[in-house]
Design a protein around this motif. Structure first.
Motif, PDB file in Angstrom:
ATOM      1  N   VAL A   3     -10.062  -5.124 -16.597  1.00 53.24           N
ATOM      2  CA  VAL A   3      -8.961  -5.814 -17.278  1.00 53.24           C
ATOM      3  C   VAL A   3      -9.139  -5.778 -18.784  1.00 53.24           C
ATOM      4  CG1 VAL A   3      -7.781  -8.003 -17.627  1.00 53.24           C
ATOM      5  CG2 VAL A   3      -8.447  -7.310 -15.334  1.00 53.24           C
ATOM      6  N   LEU A   4     -10.333  -6.118 -19.249  1.00 59.96           N
ATOM      7  CA  LEU A   4     -10.547  -6.198 -20.697  1.00 59.96           C
ATOM      8  C   LEU A   4     -10.457  -4.806 -21.329  1.00 59.96           C
ATOM      9  CD1 LEU A   4     -10.991  -8.277 -22.839  1.00 59.96           C
ATOM     10  CD2 LEU A   4     -13.443  -7.914 -22.649  1.00 59.96           C
ATOM     11  N   ILE A  52      -7.946  -3.991 -24.443  1.00 64.94           N
ATOM     12  CA  ILE A  52      -8.372  -3.627 -25.799  1.00 64.94           C
ATOM     13  C   ILE A  52      -7.707  -2.330 -26.229  1.00 64.94           C
ATOM     14  CG2 ILE A  52     -10.367  -2.916 -27.184  1.00 64.94           C
ATOM     15  CD1 ILE A  52     -12.027  -4.921 -25.616  1.00 64.94           C
ATOM     16  N   GLY A  53      -7.625  -1.364 -25.302  1.00 65.31           N
ATOM     17  CA  GLY A  53      -6.973  -0.088 -25.605  1.00 65.31           C
ATOM     18  C   GLY A  53      -5.524  -0.304 -26.029  1.00 65.31           C
ATOM     19  N   LEU A  54      -4.775  -1.048 -25.206  1.00 66.90           N
ATOM     20  CA  LEU A  54      -3.359  -1.283 -25.500  1.00 66.90           C
ATOM     21  C   LEU A  54      -3.188  -2.066 -26.791  1.00 66.90           C
ATOM     22  CD1 LEU A  54      -1.869  -2.174 -22.005  1.00 66.90           C
ATOM     23  CD2 LEU A  54      -1.669  -0.051 -23.278  1.00 66.90           C
ATOM     24  N   ALA A  55      -4.034  -3.093 -26.970  1.00 70.01           N
ATOM     25  CA  ALA A  55      -3.920  -3.929 -28.169  1.00 70.01           C
ATOM     26  C   ALA A  55      -4.161  -3.076 -29.414  1.00 70.01           C
ATOM     27  CB  ALA A  55      -4.924  -5.083 -28.113  1.00 70.01           C
ATOM     28  N   ALA A  56      -5.097  -2.124 -29.338  1.00 69.67           N
ATOM     29  CA  ALA A  56      -5.386  -1.256 -30.484  1.00 69.67           C
ATOM     30  C   ALA A  56      -4.170  -0.398 -30.815  1.00 69.67           C
ATOM     31  CB  ALA A  56      -6.600  -0.379 -30.185  1.00 69.67           C
ATOM     32  N   VAL A  57      -3.530   0.151 -29.780  1.00 72.78           N
ATOM     33  CA  VAL A  57      -2.337   0.979 -29.997  1.00 72.78           C
ATOM     34  C   VAL A  57      -1.244   0.158 -30.674  1.00 72.78           C
ATOM     35  CG1 VAL A  57      -0.454   2.175 -28.821  1.00 72.78           C
ATOM     36  CG2 VAL A  57      -2.809   2.584 -28.109  1.00 72.78           C
ATOM     37  N   VAL A  58      -1.009  -1.045 -30.152  1.00 75.67           N
ATOM     38  CA  VAL A  58       0.056  -1.895 -30.692  1.00 75.67           C
ATOM     39  C   VAL A  58      -0.252  -2.275 -32.144  1.00 75.67           C
ATOM     40  CG1 VAL A  58       1.113  -4.186 -30.504  1.00 75.67           C
ATOM     41  CG2 VAL A  58       0.795  -2.785 -28.454  1.00 75.67           C
ATOM     42  N   LEU A  59      -1.491  -2.674 -32.379  1.00 74.02           N
ATOM     43  CA  LEU A  59      -1.883  -3.090 -33.731  1.00 74.02           C
ATOM     44  C   LEU A  59      -1.727  -1.930 -34.720  1.00 74.02           C
ATOM     45  CD1 LEU A  59      -3.087  -5.483 -35.333  1.00 74.02           C
ATOM     46  CD2 LEU A  59      -5.321  -4.423 -35.006  1.00 74.02           C
ATOM     47  N   SER A 114       4.951  -6.342 -20.695  1.00 76.82           N
ATOM     48  CA  SER A 114       5.383  -6.613 -19.319  1.00 76.82           C
ATOM     49  C   SER A 114       4.610  -5.731 -18.345  1.00 76.82           C
ATOM     50  CB  SER A 114       6.896  -6.459 -19.187  1.00 76.82           C
ATOM     51  OG  SER A 114       7.232  -5.114 -19.049  1.00 76.82           O
ATOM     52  N   GLY A 115       4.273  -4.504 -18.778  1.00 74.44           N
ATOM     53  CA  GLY A 115       3.462  -3.645 -17.919  1.00 74.44           C
ATOM     54  C   GLY A 115       2.094  -4.260 -17.672  1.00 74.44           C
ATOM     55  N   PHE A 116       1.517  -4.805 -18.713  1.00 72.72           N
ATOM     56  CA  PHE A 116       0.183  -5.380 -18.593  1.00 72.72           C
ATOM     57  C   PHE A 116       0.201  -6.628 -17.710  1.00 72.72           C
ATOM     58  CE2 PHE A 116      -3.573  -7.694 -20.134  1.00 72.72           C
ATOM     59  CZ  PHE A 116      -4.507  -6.706 -19.895  1.00 72.72           C
TER      60      PHE A 116
END
Lengths: 186, 107
Positions: free
Chosen positions: A96-97, A101-108, A166-168
């Motif tokens: 999960v983590l 972290i991967g998705l959060a990095a892309v968004v940021l 929403s995917g997450f």
């Protein structure tokens, strides 16, 4: 552990839930103890086969926080749901983590690029104030073009963020449903 | 069994049991734990989750001895969900069985 200790510990671990919901949960377990005792089991035996109240509470909390996040996907709700799901077991820390972290990095990264592009004329003007001799008009026009691009990126990121969130959340739900918990020897 | 992914299977077991008749929590827990090793307490979070998803409704019935029993009743949505889950399970278990048979016969 006897019945009272079990129920107390469970109730304490559920303090984030509403009073009504907590009562309902405790009632279910009281019923379970009553029927177990009718079959001649001791409170200790029943508590032992129920498992750790902490673990049971974790599952209830994970479900609760996911509901909250589905109602309103604020950043706080997403984080609380994330931690609740991770708390279900060590295994979840990895599966999960990691993606989070991967998705959060892309968004940021996307938002940073968008915002910096959009704000670039300010940077050029700021530069012009401090070092007037280096000012070239081309920089200003170029940065205004970047502003347009930055705004498009920001609009794009708005949708990307929504879809990824929403995917997450779906992925978290899938986790609660499938992974860990419920089995002995966890 | 020490498989991490047994939890989804519990859901099918509960749905199947409730398809036959309404059951109360203790009854469901006992019927399942007779055959599958579970920590019994985790059945209640599962039951609550499935109730919130609209697969069950609950009602109370007084019993002559002990407290009122909370019965779980499968809804139409739950029945549809059960059929989907059973189909998936059959496909999955057939595939696994096929691998096992092929593996055993080739030795």
């Amino acid at each position: 552990m006897n019945k009272e200790q079990f129920l107390n510990q469970l109730d304490k671990s559920l303090k984030n839930l509403s009073q009504k919901e907590r009562k309902d949960i405790i009632r279910d377990f009281e019923e379970h103890f009553a029927f177990g005792q009718q079959e001649g089991k001791t409170e200790e035996e029943i508590a032992a086969s129920l498992g750790q109240p902490n673990q049971i509470a974790k599952e209830l909390l994970a479900t609760y926080h996911l509901e909250q996040v589905e109602a309103t996907a604020t950043a706080g709700n997403v984080m609380r749901a994330l931690w609740a799901v991770i708390g279900l077991g060590f295994f979840n820390l990895v599966i999960v983590l990691g993606p989070f972290i991967g998705l959060a990095a892309v968004v940021l990264a996307g938002w940073t690029v968008g915002v910096v592009f959009a704000a670039s004329p300010l940077l050029v003007l700021f530069n012009a104030v401090i070092y007037p001799e280096t000012f070239v008009l081309f920089d200003l026009f170029f940065s205004i073009a970047l502003t347009g691009l930055g705004l498009f990126i920001a609009i794009g990121m708005y949708y990307v963020t929504r879809v990824l969130t929403s995917g997450f959340i779906h992925y978290l739900r899938f986790n609660v449903k499938l992974v860990k918990g419920g089995m002995k020897h966890d | 069994m020490n498989v991490q992914f047994k939890k989804g299977i519990l859901e099918i077991c509960v749905l199947v049991l409730l398809d036959k008749k309404d059951c109360y929590g203790y009854e469901l827990v006992q019927r399942i734990s007779e055959k599958i090793e579970i920590s019994e307490g985790s059945m209640y979070p599962l039951l609550r989750r499935l109730t919130k998803d609209g697969y069950f409704t609950t009602y109370y019935q007084e019993s002559s001895e002990g407290p009122a029993r909370k019965y779980y009743k499968l809804t139409e949505k739950g029945r549809i969900h059960l059929r989907e889950q059973m189909q998936e399970w059959k496909e999955f278990s057939n595939a696994v069985n096929q691998f096992i048979e092929e593996g055993v016969s080739s030795e």
